[in-house]
Scaffold this motif. Structure first.
Motif, PDB file in Angstrom:
ATOM      1  N   ARG A 180       0.179   0.568  -6.761  1.00  0.00           N
ATOM      2  CA  ARG A 180       1.379   1.129  -6.376  1.00  0.00           C
ATOM      3  C   ARG A 180       1.245   0.928  -4.579  1.00  0.00           C
ATOM      4  N   PRO A 181       2.628   0.327  -4.393  1.00  0.00           N
ATOM      5  CA  PRO A 181       2.884   0.035  -2.826  1.00  0.00           C
ATOM      6  C   PRO A 181       2.552   1.360  -1.915  1.00  0.00           C
ATOM      7  N   LEU A 182       1.962   1.310  -0.862  1.00  0.00           N
ATOM      8  CA  LEU A 182       2.099   2.417   0.190  1.00  0.00           C
ATOM      9  C   LEU A 182       2.808   1.593   1.589  1.00  0.00           C
ATOM     10  N   PRO A 183       3.970   2.336   2.032  1.00  0.00           N
ATOM     11  CA  PRO A 183       4.476   1.894   3.021  1.00  0.00           C
ATOM     12  C   PRO A 183       3.640   2.250   4.349  1.00  0.00           C
ATOM     13  N   LEU A 184       3.379   1.508   5.341  1.00  0.00           N
ATOM     14  CA  LEU A 184       2.538   1.878   6.585  1.00  0.00           C
ATOM     15  C   LEU A 184       2.892   1.098   7.652  1.00  0.00           C
ATOM     16  N   ASP A 185       3.853   1.919   8.490  1.00  0.00           N
ATOM     17  CA  ASP A 185       4.449   1.602   9.537  1.00  0.00           C
ATOM     18  C   ASP A 185       5.298   0.380   9.297  1.00  0.00           C
ATOM     19  N   SER A 186       4.993  -1.068   9.943  1.00  0.00           N
ATOM     20  CA  SER A 186       5.748  -2.238   9.623  1.00  0.00           C
ATOM     21  C   SER A 186       5.476  -2.914   8.292  1.00  0.00           C
TER      22      SER A 186
END
Length: 97
Positions: free
Chosen positions: A34-40
């Motif tokens: 599952r993807p993790l949003p991390l800043d940009s």
């Protein structure tokens, strides 16, 4: 937000309208976590133990890190300066793009 589908492609969708913003097919059949949003960036692990950092705006590859080749099934976890990933054999890796 970002999602991975059953073929392994990672896609980003506009939160307000739900329309597709981009789709990254180069992770197809690598069974991304599952993807993790991390800043940009958006961070995903895969079945070969690689951790991929994708540009949040375009889906382009920003960085890739190799672990011990154990599959990464769980979503990466946010750290103050990067992410923590765990491979299937229990190894932990703290990474920063």
């Amino acid at each position: 937000g970002g999602v991975s589908d059953d073929r392994g492609a990672v896609s980003a969708f506009d939160r307000s309208g739900g329309r597709s913003v981009w789709r990254q097919d180069k992770l197809a059949y690598r069974d991304p976590s599952r993807p993790l949003p991390l800043d940009s960036d958006i961070v995903v692990g895969d079945l070969e133990g690689y951790v991929h950092f994708l540009a949040r705006e375009s889906g382009a590859f920003v960085a890739r890190f190799a672990t011990d080749e154990g599959a990464i099934r769980a979503a990466p976890i946010r750290l103050p300066t990067g992410v923590l990933v765990q491979t299937l054999d229990g190894s932990l890796y703290a990474l920063s793009p």
